[in-house]
Motif scaffolding. Structure first.
Motif, PDB file in Angstrom:
ATOM      1  N   ASP A  34       0.892  -1.188  -0.093  1.00  0.00           N
ATOM      2  CA  ASP A  34       0.051  -0.069  -0.054  1.00  0.00           C
ATOM      3  C   ASP A  34       0.905   1.305  -0.041  1.00  0.00           C
ATOM      4  O   ASP A  34       1.416   1.435   0.963  1.00  0.00           O
ATOM      5  CB  ASP A  34      -0.777  -0.050   1.109  1.00  0.00           C
ATOM      6  CG  ASP A  34      -1.902   1.340   1.326  1.00  0.00           C
ATOM      7  OD1 ASP A  34      -1.668   2.202   0.737  1.00  0.00           O
ATOM      8  OD2 ASP A  34      -2.762   1.113   1.786  1.00  0.00           O
ATOM      9  N   ARG A  36       0.250   4.484  -0.140  1.00  0.00           N
ATOM     10  CA  ARG A  36      -0.233   5.611   0.644  1.00  0.00           C
ATOM     11  C   ARG A  36       0.220   5.370   1.953  1.00  0.00           C
ATOM     12  O   ARG A  36       0.578   6.333   2.800  1.00  0.00           O
ATOM     13  CB  ARG A  36      -1.655   5.622   0.775  1.00  0.00           C
ATOM     14  CG  ARG A  36      -2.212   5.964  -1.076  1.00  0.00           C
ATOM     15  CD  ARG A  36      -3.914   6.134  -0.924  1.00  0.00           C
ATOM     16  NE  ARG A  36      -3.983   6.406  -2.318  1.00  0.00           N
ATOM     17  CZ  ARG A  36      -5.463   6.465  -2.592  1.00  0.00           C
ATOM     18  NH1 ARG A  36      -6.339   6.252  -1.744  1.00  0.00           N
ATOM     19  NH2 ARG A  36      -5.713   6.601  -3.948  1.00  0.00           N
ATOM     20  N   VAL A  73      -4.373  -5.176   6.380  1.00  0.00           N
ATOM     21  CA  VAL A  73      -5.645  -4.243   6.684  1.00  0.00           C
ATOM     22  C   VAL A  73      -5.630  -3.928   8.295  1.00  0.00           C
ATOM     23  O   VAL A  73      -5.628  -2.863   8.884  1.00  0.00           O
ATOM     24  CB  VAL A  73      -7.011  -4.827   6.275  1.00  0.00           C
ATOM     25  CG1 VAL A  73      -8.157  -3.940   6.917  1.00  0.00           C
ATOM     26  CG2 VAL A  73      -7.178  -4.884   4.854  1.00  0.00           C
ATOM     27  N   SER A  78      -5.363  -0.153   3.068  1.00  0.00           N
ATOM     28  CA  SER A  78      -6.517   0.178   2.388  1.00  0.00           C
ATOM     29  C   SER A  78      -6.568  -1.284   1.186  1.00  0.00           C
ATOM     30  O   SER A  78      -5.743  -1.185   0.492  1.00  0.00           O
ATOM     31  CB  SER A  78      -6.841   1.264   1.969  1.00  0.00           C
ATOM     32  OG  SER A  78      -8.037   1.090   0.971  1.00  0.00           O
ATOM     33  N   PRO A  79      -7.629  -2.189   1.365  1.00  0.00           N
ATOM     34  CA  PRO A  79      -7.719  -3.197   0.435  1.00  0.00           C
ATOM     35  C   PRO A  79      -7.841  -2.495  -1.240  1.00  0.00           C
ATOM     36  O   PRO A  79      -7.266  -3.099  -2.004  1.00  0.00           O
ATOM     37  CB  PRO A  79      -8.812  -3.858   0.485  1.00  0.00           C
ATOM     38  CG  PRO A  79      -9.359  -3.458   2.046  1.00  0.00           C
ATOM     39  CD  PRO A  79      -8.794  -2.413   2.310  1.00  0.00           C
ATOM     40  N   LYS A  80      -8.353  -1.171  -1.326  1.00  0.00           N
ATOM     41  CA  LYS A  80      -8.437  -0.668  -2.492  1.00  0.00           C
ATOM     42  C   LYS A  80      -7.083  -0.055  -3.326  1.00  0.00           C
ATOM     43  O   LYS A  80      -6.958   0.123  -4.293  1.00  0.00           O
ATOM     44  CB  LYS A  80      -9.533   0.471  -2.507  1.00  0.00           C
ATOM     45  CG  LYS A  80     -10.900  -0.122  -2.188  1.00  0.00           C
ATOM     46  CD  LYS A  80     -11.931   1.098  -2.209  1.00  0.00           C
ATOM     47  CE  LYS A  80     -13.307   0.570  -1.759  1.00  0.00           C
ATOM     48  NZ  LYS A  80     -14.273   1.486  -1.819  1.00  0.00           N
ATOM     49  N   SER A  81      -6.294   0.078  -2.009  1.00  0.00           N
ATOM     50  CA  SER A  81      -4.917   0.623  -2.434  1.00  0.00           C
ATOM     51  C   SER A  81      -3.677  -0.460  -2.686  1.00  0.00           C
ATOM     52  O   SER A  81      -2.773   0.051  -3.052  1.00  0.00           O
ATOM     53  CB  SER A  81      -4.311   1.725  -1.462  1.00  0.00           C
ATOM     54  OG  SER A  81      -5.271   2.761  -1.039  1.00  0.00           O
ATOM     55  N   GLN A  83      -1.412  -3.172  -4.348  1.00  0.00           N
ATOM     56  CA  GLN A  83      -0.730  -3.641  -5.540  1.00  0.00           C
ATOM     57  C   GLN A  83      -0.122  -5.109  -5.261  1.00  0.00           C
ATOM     58  O   GLN A  83       0.437  -5.256  -4.103  1.00  0.00           O
ATOM     59  CB  GLN A  83       0.283  -2.620  -6.096  1.00  0.00           C
ATOM     60  CG  GLN A  83      -0.529  -1.343  -6.547  1.00  0.00           C
ATOM     61  CD  GLN A  83       0.474  -0.286  -7.285  1.00  0.00           C
ATOM     62  OE1 GLN A  83       1.522  -0.252  -6.682  1.00  0.00           O
ATOM     63  NE2 GLN A  83      -0.209   0.351  -8.482  1.00  0.00           N
ATOM     64  N   MET A 117     -10.259 -10.403  -5.843  1.00  0.00           N
ATOM     65  CA  MET A 117     -10.102  -9.288  -4.749  1.00  0.00           C
ATOM     66  C   MET A 117      -9.729  -7.879  -5.495  1.00  0.00           C
ATOM     67  O   MET A 117      -9.623  -6.839  -4.547  1.00  0.00           O
ATOM     68  CB  MET A 117      -8.860  -9.689  -3.717  1.00  0.00           C
ATOM     69  CG  MET A 117      -9.305 -10.873  -3.017  1.00  0.00           C
ATOM     70  SD  MET A 117      -8.139 -11.295  -1.729  1.00  0.00           S
ATOM     71  CE  MET A 117      -8.694 -10.185  -0.419  1.00  0.00           C
ATOM     72  N   LYS A 118      -9.671  -7.884  -6.844  1.00  0.00           N
ATOM     73  CA  LYS A 118      -9.246  -6.489  -7.695  1.00  0.00           C
ATOM     74  C   LYS A 118      -8.039  -5.691  -7.188  1.00  0.00           C
ATOM     75  O   LYS A 118      -7.887  -4.611  -7.083  1.00  0.00           O
ATOM     76  CB  LYS A 118     -10.512  -5.844  -7.234  1.00  0.00           C
ATOM     77  CG  LYS A 118     -11.977  -6.009  -7.976  1.00  0.00           C
ATOM     78  CD  LYS A 118     -12.921  -5.070  -7.793  1.00  0.00           C
ATOM     79  CE  LYS A 118     -14.085  -5.255  -8.568  1.00  0.00           C
ATOM     80  NZ  LYS A 118     -14.701  -6.898  -8.634  1.00  0.00           N
ATOM     81  N   ILE A 119      -6.884  -6.579  -6.904  1.00  0.00           N
ATOM     82  CA  ILE A 119      -5.750  -6.127  -6.426  1.00  0.00           C
ATOM     83  C   ILE A 119      -4.950  -6.501  -7.756  1.00  0.00           C
ATOM     84  O   ILE A 119      -4.511  -7.781  -8.165  1.00  0.00           O
ATOM     85  CB  ILE A 119      -5.079  -7.242  -5.419  1.00  0.00           C
ATOM     86  CG1 ILE A 119      -5.932  -6.815  -4.167  1.00  0.00           C
ATOM     87  CG2 ILE A 119      -3.643  -6.692  -5.164  1.00  0.00           C
ATOM     88  CD1 ILE A 119      -5.589  -7.707  -3.022  1.00  0.00           C
TER      89      ILE A 119
END
Length: 516
Positions: A34, A36, A73, A78-81, A83, A117-119
């Motif tokens: 992550d 960020r 997490v 954040s799961p959305k951040s 890679q 998981m959209k990673i």
């Protein structure tokens, strides 16, 4: 900056700068980051999913990848951040039917789960026919990947301990005053691919033979004319140390067998009291196994002396019951090279330890002597186990030769049952003891494997890990023989790889803690 080696079947993540290394064959490592929050993590899994009867753990991709995400997490990622970078999955054995497609399956499931998981996968170095060594920086997402393209990939070490391989050629000298026994051993060894460099009938002939032929291993009878085998062993260890396997008719009461082990003999093999073909065949198999173990011990010692290598700093987080919970039963096993460590442990551990059960095939031929000599040097109460025995705190129970031990939970009691040995090669069996410990679902059990040769104990530790018990092995770098421990580490079932000093601290801590 922290630096760690990640063992197979383990996960690690960090919010501070950390360097995590691992070695990959057909296994796959998923690195997540992550940017960020500056949080990174990595797993090392061996197989896509558990087979029937196998418990979910970080050995399997379906558990390891999602657990890594959850742990990150918890650290604030954040799961959305997130890679991902993926590495490994090499096809190291393209000509072998077993395991031929494991690497490809490990790669495929990583892509599938990360996709669900959209990673996004931003880098991959996977497949091919090579092994890989990777180093991951958790604060920068930088990964160094070095391919291992050696033709000897079957010897690639995923454990990080760079242990010596078993010698392909074993030379042995036979010292026994009976020509018929010399011939018997010579035929046995040649049949099993060992090279006999010569035979000797007494210590004086043996000295000349050893100096001239320089064998890797010596088999030495205790009862000989002019000078006993134990007297010769003492001189040999002072002036020309090399691996020795003692062989004798002496029974389990023999002080001389115990003394030989203290002087530095690697193993003791008892000659059969009868000369039936079955007894001789069993003795032959056992003797060959012990000679190979002794040769391996010599190879390990030479390698460590030559390289002066140090073990990796190992990171082994525990995903089942951990050592903050009070152990209620401790199971210890080992064979070749393990008695010195066992003796050190028992001399150092406190008197109010949970019950301890020991399966040690090297000691089994002279347990009475071992127990009697050590009893005055330990705060624990040592005894040779009897069947249907209720186990008590502060006691150490040694499983006798010719039997296998099974621990059984009975309401508020723990019992030890003795059964006929499943194998003459390893009696008592470490597997039998550990498997019974795995079945004690309501207890906090610690399984510890010390120095050893062969595979006895590995399957049992796998079952203990599946039952969420604590699994420890003596550090392969410290152990006289780390072969068995290395097999358990490579299988991904080990929670703690520890030195003798660390074992004393970890096991001793249980005497001072309250049950959770």
């Amino acid at each position: 900056m922290n630096r760690f080696f990640l063992l197979p079947g383990k996960i690690s993540c960090a919010s501070e700068a950390t360097e995590i290394a691992t070695n990959l064959g057909s296994c796959v490592a998923v690195c997540l980051f992550d940017s960020r929050k500056g949080i990174g993590g990595m797993n090392h899994y061996l197989l896509p999913a558990p087979l029937d009867g196998q418990a979910p753990s970080a050995r399997f991709a379906v558990y390891a990848i999602k657990t890594l995400v959850n742990q990150m997490v918890e650290l604030g990622a954040s799961p959305k951040s997130l890679q991902a970078k993926i590495f490994g999955g090499g096809n190291l054995f393209p000509d072998m039917a077993v395991g031929r497609n494991v690497g490809a399956m490990n790669i495929s499931i990583a892509k599938e789960i990360l996709g669900e998981m959209k990673i996004p996968i931003v880098e991959s170095n996977v497949g091919g026919n090579e092994a890989r060594r990777i180093t991951f920086r958790t604060d920068t997402f930088a990964v160094e990947c070095i391919s291992e393209k050696s033709s000897a990939k079957e010897n690639f070490d995923i454990t990080g301990y760079r242990s010596a391989q078993e010698p392909t050629k074993v030379t042995v000298a036979i010292v026994d005053d009976h020509p018929a026994i010399q011939k018997l051993y010579e035929n046995i060894f040649k049949k099993h691919g060992l090279e006999v460099v010569g035979t000797a009938g007494d210590a004086f002939e043996a000295r000349k033979l050893i100096v001239e032929k320089k064998p890797m291993v010596v088999t030495l009878d205790i009862e000989m004319p002019n000078m006993s085998g134990v007297e010769f062993l003492e001189k040999l260890m002072k002036h020309y140390p090399l691996p020795v396997v003692m062989v004798s008719h002496l029974d389990s009461q023999g002080e001389q067998a115990h003394r030989a082990l203290e002087l530095g003999a690697v193993e003791f093999v008892q000659k059969p009291l009868d000369v039936s073909s079955k007894a001789l065949r069993e003795m032959a198999e056992l003797l060959v196994e012990k000679v190979r173990a002794a040769a391996s011990k010599g190879a390990v010692a030479q390698r460590q002396l030559a390289t002066k290598s140090t073990p990796p700093p190992v990171l082994t987080p525990h995903f089942g019951r951990n050592l903050s919970q009070k152990a209620e039963l401790i199971l210890i096993a080992g064979n070749t090279g393990s008695p010195p460590t066992l003796k050190t442990l028992l001399r150092s551990l406190p008197s109010n330890l949970p019950p301890v059960v020991v399966a040690n095939s090297t000691l089994s031929h002279f347990l009475p002597s071992f127990v009697q000599n050590l009893q005055g040097e330990t705060r624990l109460k040592l005894q040779i186990a009897a069947s249907q025995q209720k186990l008590q705190p502060g006691h150490v129970y040694f499983i006798p030769n010719g039997t296998d031990g099974e621990v059984v939970q009975r309401k508020n009691d723990i019992e030890l049952h003795l059964n006929s040995a499943r194998s003459a090669l390893q009696s008592p069996s470490a597997d039998a003891l550990f498997e019974s410990g795995a079945a004690c679902k309501q207890l906090n059990v610690v399984g510890l494997l010390l120095s050893g040769y062969g595979t006895d104990g590995v399957a049992g530790l796998e079952k203990m890990a599946g039952a969420k018990h604590v699994v420890m092995v003596q550090s392969p770098h410290e152990a006289a023989l780390g072969f068995t421990a290395l097999k358990a580490i490579a299988l991904g079932v080990v929670d703690y790889v520890v030195s003798t000093e660390e074992l004393i601290e970890l096991l001793g801590s249980h005497s001072r803690r309250k049950a959770a």
